[in-house]
Design an enzyme around this catalytic site. Structure first.
Site, PDB file in Angstrom:
ATOM      1  N   GLU A 282       0.876  -1.168   0.000  1.00 55.93           N
ATOM      2  CA  GLU A 282       0.000   0.000   0.000  1.00 55.93           C
ATOM      3  C   GLU A 282       0.909   1.211   0.000  1.00 55.93           C
ATOM      4  O   GLU A 282       1.716   1.406   0.906  1.00 55.93           O
ATOM      5  CB  GLU A 282      -0.898  -0.072   1.258  1.00 55.93           C
ATOM      6  CG  GLU A 282      -2.078   0.838   1.241  1.00 55.93           C
ATOM      7  CD  GLU A 282      -2.941   0.713  -0.019  1.00 55.93           C
ATOM      8  OE1 GLU A 282      -2.941  -0.320  -0.697  1.00 55.93           O
ATOM      9  OE2 GLU A 282      -3.612   1.710  -0.331  1.00 55.93           O
ATOM     10  N   GLU A 313      -1.547   9.813  -5.013  1.00 57.98           N
ATOM     11  CA  GLU A 313      -0.363   8.956  -4.898  1.00 57.98           C
ATOM     12  C   GLU A 313       0.133   8.479  -6.262  1.00 57.98           C
ATOM     13  O   GLU A 313       1.332   8.293  -6.462  1.00 57.98           O
ATOM     14  CB  GLU A 313      -0.670   7.780  -3.959  1.00 57.98           C
ATOM     15  CG  GLU A 313      -0.860   8.241  -2.518  1.00 57.98           C
ATOM     16  CD  GLU A 313      -1.664   7.295  -1.641  1.00 57.98           C
ATOM     17  OE1 GLU A 313      -2.013   7.716  -0.524  1.00 57.98           O
ATOM     18  OE2 GLU A 313      -1.948   6.158  -2.052  1.00 57.98           O
ATOM     19  N   ASP A 471      -7.322   1.950   2.696  1.00 57.08           N
ATOM     20  CA  ASP A 471      -6.709   0.691   3.153  1.00 57.08           C
ATOM     21  C   ASP A 471      -7.708  -0.458   3.001  1.00 57.08           C
ATOM     22  O   ASP A 471      -7.354  -1.565   2.598  1.00 57.08           O
ATOM     23  CB  ASP A 471      -6.290   0.801   4.630  1.00 57.08           C
ATOM     24  CG  ASP A 471      -5.402   2.006   4.858  1.00 57.08           C
ATOM     25  OD1 ASP A 471      -4.708   2.404   3.913  1.00 57.08           O
ATOM     26  OD2 ASP A 471      -5.416   2.562   5.976  1.00 57.08           O
TER      27      ASP A 471
HETATM   28  P1  8BR Z   1      -7.172   7.149   0.691  1.00 57.00           P
HETATM   29  O1  8BR Z   1      -7.453   7.039   2.133  1.00 57.00           O
HETATM   30  O2  8BR Z   1      -6.107   6.190   0.248  1.00 57.00           O
HETATM   31  O3  8BR Z   1      -6.966   8.528   0.161  1.00 57.00           O
HETATM   32  O4  8BR Z   1      -8.495   6.616  -0.039  1.00 57.00           O
HETATM   33  C1  8BR Z   1      -9.714   7.145   0.216  1.00 57.00           C
HETATM   34  C2  8BR Z   1     -10.732   6.473  -0.702  1.00 57.00           C
HETATM   35  O5  8BR Z   1     -11.956   6.396   0.004  1.00 57.00           O
HETATM   36  C3  8BR Z   1     -11.045   7.259  -1.973  1.00 57.00           C
HETATM   37  O6  8BR Z   1     -10.220   6.893  -3.032  1.00 57.00           O
HETATM   38  C4  8BR Z   1     -12.495   6.864  -2.255  1.00 57.00           C
HETATM   39  O7  8BR Z   1     -12.511   5.767  -3.154  1.00 57.00           O
HETATM   40  C5  8BR Z   1     -13.012   6.393  -0.905  1.00 57.00           C
HETATM   41  N1  8BR Z   1     -14.094   7.247  -0.369  1.00 57.00           N
HETATM   42  C6  8BR Z   1     -14.060   8.512   0.119  1.00 57.00           C
HETATM   43 BR1  8BR Z   1     -12.594   9.586   0.285  1.00 57.00          BR
HETATM   44  N2  8BR Z   1     -15.261   8.970   0.496  1.00 57.00           N
HETATM   45  C7  8BR Z   1     -16.108   7.953   0.250  1.00 57.00           C
HETATM   46  C8  8BR Z   1     -17.512   7.816   0.401  1.00 57.00           C
HETATM   47  N3  8BR Z   1     -18.245   8.806   0.876  1.00 57.00           N
HETATM   48  N4  8BR Z   1     -18.084   6.635   0.023  1.00 57.00           N
HETATM   49  C9  8BR Z   1     -17.330   5.633  -0.472  1.00 57.00           C
HETATM   50  N5  8BR Z   1     -15.980   5.725  -0.653  1.00 57.00           N
HETATM   51  C10 8BR Z   1     -15.379   6.852  -0.301  1.00 57.00           C
HETATM   52  C1  GLC Z   2      -1.534   6.369   7.602  1.00 57.18           C
HETATM   53  C2  GLC Z   2      -1.548   7.210   8.854  1.00 57.18           C
HETATM   54  C3  GLC Z   2      -2.484   6.635   9.884  1.00 57.18           C
HETATM   55  C4  GLC Z   2      -3.861   6.385   9.294  1.00 57.18           C
HETATM   56  C5  GLC Z   2      -3.768   5.647   7.986  1.00 57.18           C
HETATM   57  C6  GLC Z   2      -5.122   5.625   7.324  1.00 57.18           C
HETATM   58  O1  GLC Z   2      -0.973   5.148   7.892  1.00 57.18           O
HETATM   59  O2  GLC Z   2      -0.247   7.295   9.383  1.00 57.18           O
HETATM   60  O3  GLC Z   2      -2.577   7.505  10.976  1.00 57.18           O
HETATM   61  O4  GLC Z   2      -4.625   5.639  10.182  1.00 57.18           O
HETATM   62  O5  GLC Z   2      -2.839   6.237   7.105  1.00 57.18           O
HETATM   63  O6  GLC Z   2      -5.043   5.189   6.017  1.00 57.18           O
END
Ligand code: 8BR
Ligand code: GLC
Length: 492
Positions: A282, A313, A471
């Site tokens: 990841e 990313e 995640d």
């Molecule tokens: P990161 O934490 O890696 O940025 O990923 C967040 C992901 O959460 C986004 O790419 C999106 O697909 C998903 N997401 C978010 Br932000 N808001 C959401 C929502 N309201 N409903 C479903 N998926 C969501």
């Molecule tokens: C990163 C952050 C952590 C958070 C996570 C969520 O690992 O360090 O605090 O919980 O991203 O995706």
């Protein structure tokens, strides 16, 4: 496919994957785990923070774009940037003063499991995966309490030269201090003012202040390293993350090269005796470009099978690999951004010699996979739909306690915007001769040197929170992939 047909496919995919998840023998998860102190920042909070540190200094610091939080002004400046742009970011801090300052000036609403390894192991355990073997180099007593209390979460310990497994709550180091990150979440529509300009948050998102105490090392004890290959037979894959915490230089004179080498050795050891072992990384938000490049070129390249990332990313990765123009196209909004994402994903797949790249965005996911990967495009697509259902469940409830919890999100509607984005991509594919006419109707296509799978996703209107959804997406899809691979292995 129209949205109704997609909805039907979603239910079938969720049902099919749920049935075979327990066929996976186990998944190894490492390294990063922390406690997340979560605060929902409202209008009054951001105004208070700005006036506490001073409008002028914040304004100045915003233009300097600090990549590390050294003092409260850095913190407020990065929060203003994140809220202004509605973008997610994670910024490191190496001083404990920031934690104290936040406790005095903001106070958190709730604390929960944080870090990719922590969040993913709890998710996999709740989904009923047989063995979730989690390793965190800094397992404190407080941290251990955040793991779900199920028998399938196993922490490896070596006792009298023998590898054993215990629940984290029986395996922690009582001298270890906890690592606490601050998650400053904000909602779309929140308004704030800075130097006579009024800003409105364009999208729900968060800023993470990641604490990096001097004892943080992405590494593994020597005796566990020696015993790693003994897990063979217990696991079918590994999910690794936390490399973003590697520093260029350490106080003892070692450099990132040492930890990068160790990280590669761990992967090699995990694969020993099991050529089918799949490794997912990841990617996460990595501010330091030297480290970002080393992770991609030295750890991911040739050693890793699967990579998970969000759109920012992807741009960050493309940037350090020398594709600045494409990186710019990925982040600049507009109707071409989905095609830029697709091109970017293909670049990552080919240049890093990966088997699959899974990009998640709000409204759609793109996955590109190598043609010789032993799954069909439809199977890849099922994995994506399974993970999108889990993502919606997490946005809906904040947590996923079981496969049944996940299933409740099947009722969340598919994003129309995401569905439109697919059409946009189809036009681009036709223009580029990747396909002609309607073959991309169902979101999958076998192109000349890769498979492409795109799905519109379910988006929750008012999410409980957004931290950790990425995640969940990556781990959910990867677990689904492992389950299908394992089923094929057994059936043959
Ligand atoms: P990161 O934490 O890696 O940025 O990923 C967040 C992901 O959460 C986004 O790419 C999106 O697909 C998903 N997401 C978010 Br932000 N808001 C959401 C929502 N309201 N409903 C479903 N998926 C969501
Ligand atoms: C990163 C952050 C952590 C958070 C996570 C969520 O690992 O360090 O605090 O919980 O991203 O995706």
């Amino acid at each position: 496919m129209n949205i109704n047909e997609w909805e039907k496919r979603y239910s079938i995919a969720y049902y099919n994957i749920s049935k075979i998840l327990t066929g996976i023998r186990g998944i190894f998860v490492a390294y990063n785990c922390n406690v997340d102190a979560i605060k929902h920042v409202k209008e009054k909070d951001i105004h208070k923070l700005i006036s506490t540190v001073g409008k002028k200094s914040v304004q100045q610091r915003v233009t300097e774009y600090p990549r590390e939080i050294q003092d409260p002004v850095d913190l407020v400046a990065r929060l203003v940037i994140a809220m202004r742009d509605g973008k997610a970011a994670e910024v490191p801090t190496y001083t404990t003063e920031i934690h104290k300052w936040l406790m005095d000036n903001l106070v958190f609403d709730k604390a929960r499991m944080g870090g990719q390894a922590g969040i993913i192991s709890n998710l996999l355990a709740n989904l009923g995966i047989n063995n979730v073997i989690v390793y965190v180099p800094w397992l404190s007593k407080e941290q251990a309490e955040y793991f779900v209390d199920t028998a399938n979460i196993k922490y490896p310990v070596i006792e009298d030269g023998v590898l054993k497994f215990k629940h984290p709550s029986e395996a922690y180091d009582s001298y270890q201090k906890p690592k606490v990150n601050w998650i400053l979440e904000f909602s779309k529509g929140t308004k704030f003012e800075l130097a006579e300009e009024v800003f409105e948050v364009p999208r729900d998102n968060r800023l993470i202040i990641s604490s990096r105490p001097t004892w943080v090392r992405i590494d593994m004890s020597e005796d566990l390293y020696e015993h790693l290959s003994k897990m063979n037979g217990m696991i079918d894959g590994a999910i690794l993350s936390g490399y973003q915490m590697i520093k260029e230089e350490y106080e003892d004179g070692t450099t990132y090269r040492h930890y990068v080498k160790r990280a590669v050795k761990v992967i090699e050891r995990l694969k020993e005796g099991n050529p089918n072992m799949r490794i997912h990384v990841e990617f996460t938000s990595i501010q330091n470009k030297v480290i970002r490049k080393a992770i991609l070129k030295d750890i991911v390249y040739k050693h890793v099978s699967s990579l998970g990332l969000d759109t920012i990313e992807v741009a960050n990765a493309l940037n350090v690999l020398g594709h600045e123009e494409l990186a710019y196209a990925v982040i600049s909004k507009g109707e071409n951004s989905i095609s830029a994402l697709y091109e970017g994903a293909v670049k990552l797949l080919c240049e890093l010699k990966l088997e699959r790249v899974h990009v998640h965005s709000l409204g759609f996911y793109i996955c590109v996979a190598s043609r010789d990967f032993p799954l069909t495009v439809e199977e890849h697509r099922d994995a994506l739909m399974f993970s999108a259902t889990l993502a919606a469940a997490q946005a809906l409830h904040g947590d996923i306690g079981s496969l049944k919890d996940g299933q409740t999100a099947l009722k969340v509607p598919i994003s129309e915007r995401g569905h439109d984005d697919l059409e946009q991509l189809e036009k681009y594919l036709v223009r580029r001769d990747v396909c002609t006419g309607t073959e991309f109707e169902d979101g999958c296509i076998c192109a000349i040197n890769h498979d492409l799978i795109v799905i519109p996703t379910k988006v929750v209107q008012d999410p409980v929170g957004t931290v950790g959804i990425g995640d969940t997406i990556s781990a959910g899809a990867f677990a689904a992939i492992l389950a299908m691979l394992r089923k094929k292995q057994i059936d043959n």
